[in-house]
Design a protein around this motif. Structure first.
Motif, PDB file in Angstrom:
ATOM      1  N   ASN A 153      40.533  43.103  45.897  1.00  0.00           N
ATOM      2  CA  ASN A 153      40.504  42.542  44.547  1.00  0.00           C
ATOM      3  C   ASN A 153      41.630  43.050  43.655  1.00  0.00           C
ATOM      4  O   ASN A 153      41.717  42.687  42.496  1.00  0.00           O
ATOM      5  N   GLU A 163      46.559  36.255  39.352  1.00  0.00           N
ATOM      6  CA  GLU A 163      45.827  36.131  38.094  1.00  0.00           C
ATOM      7  C   GLU A 163      44.319  36.052  38.321  1.00  0.00           C
ATOM      8  O   GLU A 163      43.551  35.878  37.373  1.00  0.00           O
ATOM      9  N   GLN A 164      43.855  36.193  39.552  1.00  0.00           N
ATOM     10  CA  GLN A 164      42.428  36.111  39.839  1.00  0.00           C
ATOM     11  C   GLN A 164      41.645  37.155  39.041  1.00  0.00           C
ATOM     12  O   GLN A 164      42.190  38.156  38.585  1.00  0.00           O
ATOM     13  N   LYS A 165      40.352  36.898  38.896  1.00  0.00           N
ATOM     14  CA  LYS A 165      39.495  37.791  38.126  1.00  0.00           C
ATOM     15  C   LYS A 165      39.387  39.149  38.803  1.00  0.00           C
ATOM     16  O   LYS A 165      39.176  39.242  40.008  1.00  0.00           O
ATOM     17  N   ARG A 166      39.538  40.209  38.011  1.00  0.00           N
ATOM     18  CA  ARG A 166      39.361  41.570  38.514  1.00  0.00           C
ATOM     19  C   ARG A 166      37.937  42.032  38.204  1.00  0.00           C
ATOM     20  O   ARG A 166      37.455  41.871  37.079  1.00  0.00           O
ATOM     21  N   GLU A 167      37.313  42.628  39.185  1.00  0.00           N
ATOM     22  CA  GLU A 167      35.978  43.170  38.972  1.00  0.00           C
ATOM     23  C   GLU A 167      36.049  44.393  38.061  1.00  0.00           C
ATOM     24  O   GLU A 167      37.087  45.046  37.947  1.00  0.00           O
ATOM     25  N   ARG A 171      39.145  46.964  37.512  1.00  0.00           N
ATOM     26  CA  ARG A 171      39.827  47.112  36.219  1.00  0.00           C
ATOM     27  C   ARG A 171      39.796  48.577  35.761  1.00  0.00           C
ATOM     28  O   ARG A 171      40.777  49.074  35.200  1.00  0.00           O
TER      29      ARG A 171
END
Length: 446
Positions: A153, A163-167, A171
């Motif tokens: 991730n 640009e994918q969502k970071r958990e 983060r």
């Protein structure tokens, strides 16, 4: 101070922490107890929270645990990124116990904590741990609460779509890396017995050499991996887990083992200037508790020896002729073309892990003349100190004399990840050309 001295004399490492699996509440309480018992050499803080709101506790150990001191490198261990790979979590708690109870009485431990600042995150995925089940192979508890593999991730220098969502756990680690200038790191896994090193991924460019994806610091990574492997009681043999493949010297290039996108070790190396290994430290992911003492004994010397490698190479300060520090100056080892240039930090400090030898270093900063110097690097870990070599830059007299501006940041994900001469880009262009040729032939035939 009296409490600290009392612990040095009477606290027992074997009695302080049982060899068993501590749940998140118990782990948190243990870390708080250690911090209370050893306030002069420990500092406990949370770097963030998991999806379910559990704190990601980091214990810092060192002579000055609450703050960075010039010349003292920052080191870290991270465990339990996969919630069901639990041995790393156990061993890091045992390492905390060992370091605190042996400080002042064991010369290696004392010199380690006096010469470096050690950060230990026992569990990066406490939610996954709480849902995991004892098993050697299966994946129950591997992912975080959102069902995401945290070790897939992170931003990846070789993949588009960063640009994918970071958990939330990822983060938290990314922000943590911005807050400290980490020099060396390892993350602990289970399910094999091998020390894996970058790169984990490739885009088919010049980094891919045969079946390996080779970084500019490949020689250092191989040395670091062998340091852990040969100080482990079994890893160096390369075939301890008989049902899996053999690893020569107990090490492997990550990509050669299997390609991995969004891994933490590549992110540490590319964007945080921190050389990191992935340590697979047990054949069984979640072994019976009675095996834990033997696993600790198998890894203890390797954990300590690897920490000592934070003193490889060079360290120093970049400053001007009046002694003012110069932050974000590029400190480049000629011949090593890192995707993100190594730079001095906000304190003007730089750290560069290098094997013994002669190197040519190039230092650049906007408004200053470029400095190129030859430096001979000795072996530092035996002395618990890398070679200190400061760079003094002269202000440029005119814009034409100014050196190339330093990169302001490599924290973004915008990197030239594709090599047009040897990559998927070239393949796509070739396929397009062939398609056009085919269409033209069809039109001519019709």
């Amino acid at each position: 101070m009296l409490v600290f001295m009392f612990c040095l004399l009477f606290c027992s490492s074997t009695d302080a922490l049982e060899f068993r699996y501590h749940n998140t509440v118990q782990m948190e309480q243990y870390l708080k107890d250690v911090n209370k018992m050893y306030p002069h050499i420990t500092h406990l803080h949370s770097i963030g929270q998991s999806v379910e709101g559990r704190e990601l506790w980091v214990l810092i150990l060192g002579q000055h645990p609450r703050e960075h001191r010039t010349g003292i490198p920052e080191f870290k261990y991270v465990g339990n990124i996969h919630g069901n790979e639990v041995v790393g979590r156990v061993l890091l708690l045992q390492l905390v116990n060992y370091l605190t109870s042996h400080y002042g009485s064991d010369s290696v431990v004392t010199r380690l904590l006096d010469s470096s600042r050690v950060h230990i995150l026992p569990s990066m995925n406490p939610d996954g741990f709480e849902s995991s089940k004892p098993d050697c192979i299966y994946t129950v508890g591997r992912y975080n609460k959102n069902g995401v593999d945290l070790n897939r991730n992170f931003p990846d220098a070789f993949e588009e779509g960063n640009e994918q969502k970071r958990e939330s756990e990822v983060r938290a680690v990314m922000e943590w890396l911005k807050s400290e200038t980490f020099v060396l790191s390892a993350n602990l896994h289970g399910g094999a017995l091998v020390a894996s090193y970058p790169y984990d991924n490739s885009n088919g460019g010049s980094e891919q050499q045969g079946y390996r994806s080779v970084s500019p610091d490949d020689d250092v990574f191989v040395h670091l991996a062998k340091t852990y492997s040969y100080n482990h009681t079994e890893m160096y043999r390369g075939n301890h887990c008989s049902d899996l493949q053999s690893f020569s010297s107990g090490i492997t290039n990550g990509y050669q083992w299997y390609p991995l996108q969004g891994g933490m070790q590549d992110y540490n190396y590319v964007w945080a200037q921190c050389l990191e290994l992935t340590l697979e430290i047990s054949c069984c992911k979640f072994p019976p508790e009675e095996q834990l003492p033997a696993l600790w004994e198998a890894n203890r010397a390797a954990l300590l020896a690897y920490m000592q490698q934070v003193h490889l190479g060079l360290k120093g300060v970049v400053m001007d002729s009046s002694g003012q520090i110069i932050p974000h100056a590029v400190v480049e080892v000629l011949g090593r073309n890192n995707l993100c240039a190594f730079q001095s930090d906000v304190n003007g400090e730089y750290f560069r892990l290098l094997l013994p030898g002669k190197y040519m270093l190039k230092v650049m900063a906007p408004g200053f003349k470029t400095v190129i110097q030859n430096v001979e690097v000795p072996y530092g870990p035996d002395r618990f100190s890398a070679l200190t070599h400061n760079f003094i830059l002269q202000h440029s007299d005119s814009n034409s004399d100014s050196s190339t501006p330093a990169q302001s940041s490599c924290s973004s994900c915008e990197l030239p990840v594709k090599d047009p001469h040897n990559s998927a880009t070239q393949l796509n262009n070739t396929l397009t050309a062939l398609l056009l040729q085919t269409l033209l032939l069809i039109m001519m035939m019709n």
